[in-house]
Scaffold this motif. Structure first.
Motif, mmCIF file in Angstrom:
data_model
loop_
_atom_site.group_PDB
_atom_site.id
_atom_site.type_symbol
_atom_site.label_atom_id
_atom_site.label_comp_id
_atom_site.label_asym_id
_atom_site.label_seq_id
_atom_site.Cartn_x
_atom_site.Cartn_y
_atom_site.Cartn_z
ATOM 1 N N VAL A 207 0.840 -1.195 0.000
ATOM 2 C CA VAL A 207 0.000 0.000 0.000
ATOM 3 C C VAL A 207 0.878 1.249 0.000
ATOM 4 O O VAL A 207 1.786 1.391 0.831
ATOM 5 C CB VAL A 207 -0.941 0.017 1.230
ATOM 6 N N HIS A 208 0.632 2.140 -0.962
ATOM 7 C CA HIS A 208 1.359 3.403 -1.084
ATOM 8 C C HIS A 208 0.354 4.551 -0.932
ATOM 9 O O HIS A 208 -0.820 4.416 -1.278
ATOM 10 C CB HIS A 208 2.045 3.491 -2.443
ATOM 11 N N LYS A 214 5.517 5.867 -1.074
ATOM 12 C CA LYS A 214 5.249 6.756 0.048
ATOM 13 C C LYS A 214 4.372 6.059 1.074
ATOM 14 O O LYS A 214 3.327 5.492 0.739
ATOM 15 C CB LYS A 214 4.555 8.026 -0.442
ATOM 16 N N THR A 215 4.782 6.106 2.325
ATOM 17 C CA THR A 215 4.035 5.468 3.397
ATOM 18 C C THR A 215 3.114 6.493 4.061
ATOM 19 O O THR A 215 3.239 7.700 3.862
ATOM 20 C CB THR A 215 4.992 4.880 4.460
ATOM 21 N N ALA A 216 2.207 5.968 4.877
ATOM 22 C CA ALA A 216 1.301 6.862 5.606
ATOM 23 C C ALA A 216 2.081 7.666 6.617
ATOM 24 O O ALA A 216 3.089 7.215 7.176
ATOM 25 C CB ALA A 216 0.211 6.040 6.287
ATOM 26 N N ASN A 217 1.613 8.870 6.896
ATOM 27 C CA ASN A 217 2.271 9.722 7.885
ATOM 28 C C ASN A 217 2.057 9.157 9.287
ATOM 29 O O ASN A 217 1.001 8.606 9.589
ATOM 30 C CB ASN A 217 1.720 11.155 7.811
#
Length: 217
Positions: A207-208, A214-217
């Motif tokens: 999951v991006h 990009k990962t979740a914040n």
């Protein structure tokens, strides 16, 4: 139409307990009404431009299945030679089809010319009709699991074998040959995962957010 919590949970249970079945098939016949339900579920899959490009060829004849099995055996040997020695040894020990054992086979095809050359949603990405047909396969698979039927997708066979055995016109694309039937049991994990062929990827790695990598914040 609202979905109740119990109905929601049943959908997730069906998804997570779906398996690619090869060696667990029983010879029990599939009732006509059950077969009709799973085919109707497949026919209600989403399709680009509502073109409904699929057709379903139901195979019950052992003679026809024998032709397809012979084609599989040739393709299986051809495929084995593509692996390195370690993988080849594991590959040749795997049971990868249930063509003769399953009471029914279903060949799912795609008519790429259905509804003319210009179809909403295919104007830029013409392969969307093939993806729509794959949605029909998934619908069929999940409906079959909800009916406690096993399904096995036989991908190791050349299209010309299926076209010859099933009298499929040259301009029709083959998407899947499925083996379907009642089974002795469903494995708790997919067989290739269970046997250590490959591990399951962690969902977090798949999951991006807002862009690739990009990962979740």
């Amino acid at each position: 139409m609202q979905i109740t919590n119990d109905e929601r949970d049943a959908v997730y249970k069906t998804i997570f307990s779906r398996r690619d079945v090869r060696s667990e098939f029983k010879p029990d016949a599939i009732p006509d009404d059950v077969l009709t339900r799973i085919l109707t579920a497949a026919h209600h899959a989403p399709s680009v431009g509502f073109m409904q490009p699929w057709d379903f060829i139901v195979v019950k004849s052992q003679q026809t299945k024998a032709k397809i099995k012979a084609g599989f055996d040739l393709a299986h040997a051809e495929s084995a030679a593509m692996f390195n020695d370690e993988k080849m040894s594991k590959y040749t020990k795997l049971k990868l089809e249930g063509i003769l054992e399953s009471p029914i086979g279903i060949c799912v095809t795609c008519d790429r010319s259905r509804n003319g050359p210009v179809v909403i949603g295919r104007t830029i990405n013409p392969e969307m009709d093939l993806y729509s047909t794959v949605c029909a396969v998934q619908n069929l698979w999940l409906a079959a699991r909800a009916e406690n039927l096993g399904v096995g997708w036989v991908s190791i066979v050349h299209d010309d074998v299926l076209k010859d055995a099933l009298n499929i016109p040259d301009d029709i694309s083959i998407v899947a040959y499925l083996c379907i039937g009642y089974v002795s049991h469903f494995n708790d994990k997919p067989e290739l995962e269970k046997l250590g062929w490959l591990p399951r990827r962690n969902i977090d790695a798949a999951v991006h957010f807002e862009g690739w990598g990009k990962t979740a914040n």
